[in-house]
Each structure stands twice: as C-alpha cells, then as structure tokens.
Design a protein around this motif. Structure first.
Motif, short mmCIF file in Angstrom:
data_model
loop_
_atom_site.label_atom_id
_atom_site.label_comp_id
_atom_site.label_asym_id
_atom_site.label_seq_id
_atom_site.Cartn_x
_atom_site.Cartn_y
_atom_site.Cartn_z
N HIS A 272 40.22 52.23 28.89
CA HIS A 272 41.19 52.29 30.01
C HIS A 272 40.79 53.25 31.13
O HIS A 272 41.45 54.27 31.36
CB HIS A 272 42.61 52.59 29.53
CG HIS A 272 42.72 53.54 28.38
ND1 HIS A 272 42.43 54.87 28.49
CD2 HIS A 272 43.12 53.33 27.11
CE1 HIS A 272 42.64 55.46 27.33
NE2 HIS A 272 43.05 54.54 26.47
N TRP B 48 39.58 46.08 31.12
CA TRP B 48 40.96 45.57 31.02
C TRP B 48 41.56 46.06 29.72
O TRP B 48 40.87 46.10 28.68
CB TRP B 48 40.97 44.04 31.04
CG TRP B 48 42.36 43.43 30.94
CD1 TRP B 48 43.14 43.02 31.97
CD2 TRP B 48 43.11 43.16 29.73
NE1 TRP B 48 44.34 42.52 31.50
CE2 TRP B 48 44.35 42.60 30.12
CE3 TRP B 48 42.87 43.35 28.38
CZ2 TRP B 48 45.33 42.22 29.21
CZ3 TRP B 48 43.84 42.98 27.46
CH2 TRP B 48 45.05 42.43 27.89
N ASN B 49 42.80 46.46 29.77
CA ASN B 49 43.66 46.52 28.59
C ASN B 49 45.10 46.49 29.07
O ASN B 49 45.35 46.51 30.28
CB ASN B 49 43.31 47.70 27.66
CG ASN B 49 43.89 49.04 28.07
OD1 ASN B 49 44.89 49.14 28.77
ND2 ASN B 49 43.26 50.11 27.60
N SER C 118 45.84 48.89 31.71
CA SER C 118 44.88 48.97 32.82
C SER C 118 44.47 47.56 33.22
O SER C 118 43.44 47.06 32.76
CB SER C 118 43.65 49.78 32.42
OG SER C 118 44.02 51.07 31.96
N GLN C 119 45.25 46.93 34.07
CA GLN C 119 45.00 45.54 34.43
C GLN C 119 44.74 45.33 35.92
O GLN C 119 44.26 44.28 36.33
CB GLN C 119 46.21 44.67 34.03
CG GLN C 119 46.56 44.71 32.57
CD GLN C 119 47.69 43.76 32.21
OE1 GLN C 119 47.85 42.72 32.82
NE2 GLN C 119 48.47 44.13 31.21
N THR D 295 40.63 45.10 37.22
CA THR D 295 39.64 44.49 36.32
C THR D 295 38.46 43.91 37.09
O THR D 295 37.30 44.17 36.75
CB THR D 295 40.31 43.40 35.47
OG1 THR D 295 41.29 44.01 34.63
CG2 THR D 295 39.28 42.69 34.58
N MET E 148 36.92 44.50 26.84
CA MET E 148 38.34 44.45 27.11
C MET E 148 39.05 44.90 25.84
O MET E 148 38.67 44.50 24.74
CB MET E 148 38.79 43.05 27.53
CG MET E 148 38.07 42.56 28.77
SD MET E 148 38.77 41.07 29.47
CE MET E 148 37.44 40.59 30.59
N GLN F 116 43.21 39.22 24.60
CA GLN F 116 42.78 39.81 25.87
C GLN F 116 42.68 38.67 26.89
O GLN F 116 41.60 38.12 27.13
CB GLN F 116 41.43 40.51 25.69
CG GLN F 116 41.45 41.59 24.62
CD GLN F 116 40.17 41.68 23.83
OE1 GLN F 116 39.15 41.12 24.21
NE2 GLN F 116 40.20 42.39 22.71
N ALA G 135 42.50 38.35 29.94
CA ALA G 135 41.64 38.45 31.12
C ALA G 135 40.33 37.68 30.94
O ALA G 135 39.75 37.19 31.91
CB ALA G 135 41.35 39.91 31.44
N ILE H 117 38.58 35.86 36.99
CA ILE H 117 37.72 36.81 36.27
C ILE H 117 36.59 36.08 35.57
O ILE H 117 35.44 36.54 35.57
CB ILE H 117 38.57 37.62 35.27
CG1 ILE H 117 39.55 38.52 36.04
CG2 ILE H 117 37.68 38.47 34.36
CD1 ILE H 117 40.57 39.22 35.17
#
Length: 386
Positions: free
Chosen positions: A274, A294-295, A298-299, A302, A326, A354, A356, A362
């Motif tokens: 993160h 990404w997590n 914390s998006q 990314t 991620m 995940q 993302a 992405i």
C-alpha cells in the motif's frame, strides 16, 4: 448502570447508557472472554468456510498480502477452495503482522519498520521459501521484538484514556464532537478492560492484545447501546488511537534498511505494500522485488503506480525488474464476528480477490508490459527458489 433517554428522532430509539458503573460485572467478564478468545464456535467456522461469492472463472490465484490472524489454516483453505474452485495456478503466502506463518512451502510476514530518511513508520512484506527461515535466528529475534509494538501501543492507548492524557483527549473530543458523558463512559469501560487484562493476563492470547481489542469491546455492546451510540464511541476511540500512533517513538523499530539486509542475507524477497500510505518510500529506491499498486486501502493511483514501476524498470541498467503486485489485505479475523459487528469494508476483503487485475483500463496497461498474475507468479517463484 444508569440509562439516559435520548431523542427518538435523533437515534435508533434505544436508551443510551452514557454513565456506567466502575464495578466489573458478570456481563463484563463474559464480554471480555468473548472478545479476547481465539477459539472458534461452530457458527464462526461456518462463516469462515462459506464465502459469499464464488469466482468460478478465475483460474490463477496470486495472494501475497493477507492476515490469517487466529483463524486455523484448514478453515482458510476451505474458504479459498470454495471461492476459486477452478484455479490451476497459484501462489499464496500469508503475511501476519510481525509473525512468520507458512502455506504450502512458502513463509511470509508483514513487518513494521522505520524509514529514517522520511522519519516515519513503514511496512514491508517479506516472503521466503520455507527452508530459508528454518534457522533464521536473527530475523526471528527482530520480529519478536517488533511484535511487541502492537501490545505496547494498546497499553499506551488505554492509559491515554484512563489516566487520562488531557491534551490528547481534548483533541479527540473536538475532532469527533464527543461530550463529557461519552468520554467518561469510554474511560470507565477502558479501565475495566485494563483491570480484566491484569487479572487474566496469563490466559489471554497474545494475538488479542492490540488496539482492536477496544474496538471489539464496544462493538460487543452494540446491542445494548444501539448503532448510533456505538458509532459515536468508535469515532472517538479512533481519534484517540490516531493521536497515540502519531506520538509513538519510532526508535522502537528496526530501520527498513536493516530488515532488507537481513532478508537478502537469507535469500528472501521483499514487496512494498500500500504505497499510497507511504509515498516517500517509492523515492528511496529500496532493494525490493516488487511494489503493491493496488489494495482495498490504496486504489486511487493504481494506473500511475504501474507506470512508475514500468518507467523505473525501463531506466534500470542491469539487475532485476521490480514486479507488479496487488494485495487484498484480507484480515480473516473479521469474518469470525457476528455480521452486525463486522467492519463492512474489511469484511469484504477476500484472499486473492483483486479486481484491478481485470479492470479493462488497467489490463490494457498491464498487457502492453506483458504483466499478468501468471507471469508474476512464475517470476516470483523463481526468485523465491533462489
């Protein structure tokens, strides 16, 4: 306990006990043993092994940032099997806070440490093939010391409320609108927790001795207090906790460079988690294997973080590229709570979930750089094997 009536239009129409007896009651004892227990009742096991969603089309599973907490691995495995029944390729490594844990040949930990260049606490994910840490005496001693951080901070958290630390209490009250009745109610209850910890210290699991204990204590009173009253208490507690964390002496921690040196000596790998919370650590260019882009916490950045990693790799003269990770940051203990006491955001996190990776914008950026779950697994397993 004296019950004070509130305006029924301003709350959920329940009495609000903002004055509490200081004497520890049988109900207090029962609540205490419930919130510190790491034993799972049958209904808790059922919640753990039964996911709300099944991802039948996901055939690759990469999870290198998740916390088993006190949930047995057999139950976690049952949940993973149920969620991803058709996976054909996988890499799962648990990362308990400051405590080594293993899964299918790999060992991991999330360690708290100190970035001296930026004068702040940061975290690193450490991953190993199991045989690398069999005789890792120095690393284990470092982790044993760091493990005490969370319990030490809990006692400072409690003392801030019960002594009390007037400056911190006033700041937290102003920030959350807490009045004197709420402050006194919290102080009396936290004092009970302190006394109960002292009385039952030898039987309390060490995993339970962390800041979350106070949150869980008041959440266990939700049926008695009502949602609005409980949420007010939790907001005030959270504000106090942040002030305690702000003032924690960073010299307690090992420096990030010391941790990295020890891990490299053992042949382990390192990932920065993160980074949105630790922006400066990206500029330090630590010797790490990957960056978590990404997590669930914390998006926002990314795509930007992916571009940063790719640009750094493009400028690298020799050496290994930094990998894209991620992290689901799943805390399995959250899934053992009654549903009305769960933090919805934390409860929604799942090992290996995940989204993302499958986001169209992405994915476009990842494909251009030949990055996928499968390519990361292949490369990271090779690094872990040494």
């Amino acid at each position: 306990m004296k019950l004070i009536k509130t305006d029924p239009e301003a709350c959920d129409c329940r009495t609000f006990p903002m004055e509490a007896d200081a004497e520890i009651t049988e109900a207090d004892e029962k609540r205490f043993f419930t919130v510190v227990s790491t034993d799972l009742a049958p209904w808790q096991v059922s919640q753990v092994v039964t996911p709300s969603t099944v991802h039948a089309r996901q055939d690759v599973l990469l999870a290198t940032h998740w916390h088993p907490e006190f949930v047995p691995m057999e139950h976690i495995r049952a949940r993973v099997d149920a969620m991803f029944p058709n996976r054909a390729d996988e890499l799962l490594i648990p990362t308990q806070h400051n405590q080594l844990m293993s899964w299918d040949g790999y060992t991991g930990v999330e360690v708290d440490c100190f970035s001296s260049g930026f004068n702040r606490k940061v975290q690193l994910l450490l991953h190993f093939a199991d045989e690398r840490v069999k005789d890792a005496g120095v690393l284990k001693s470092m982790l044993a010391h760091t493990f005490k951080y969370r319990s030490g901070q809990l006692f400072e958290f409690m003392h801030t409320i019960t002594k009390p630390d007037t400056a911190r209490i006033e700041r937290a009250a102003r920030a959350t609108g807490a009045d004197r009745e709420l402050i006194d109610f919290v102080r009396i209850n936290v004092a009970k927790v302190e006394r109960l910890l002292d009385a039952h210290w030898t039987g309390v699991p060490r995993l339970s001795i962390k800041n979350k204990l106070l949150r869980n204590w008041f959440d266990a009173m939700r049926g008695e207090l009502g949602d609005i009253a409980t949420d007010r208490v939790q907001a005030y507690l959270k504000a106090v906790k942040h002030l305690v964390k702000e003032g924690f002496d960073l010299s307690f921690f090992y420096r990030a460079s010391e941790i990295i040196e020890e891990v490299r000596g053992l042949g382990g790998c390192i990932v920065i988690p993160h980074p949105e919370q630790f922006w400066p650590i990206l500029l330090r260019d630590y010797d790490v294997d990957g960056i978590e882009v990404w997590n669930p916490q914390s998006q926002e950045y990314t795509e930007f973080l992916i571009s940063v990693v790719n640009e750094q790799n493009g400028r690298r003269n020799g050496g290994r590229d930094k990998l894209i990770f991620m992290g689901d940051d799943c805390h399995m203990g959250e899934k053992t709570k009654p549903e009305d006491q769960q933090n919805p955001e934390k409860a929604a996190r799942e090992i290996g979930f995940q989204p993302a990776w499958d986001d169209l914008r992405i994915r476009k950026q990842l494909i251009v750089n030949n990055i996928s779950r499968r390519s990361v697994i292949e490369e990271y397993k090779a690094r872990l094997a040494g």
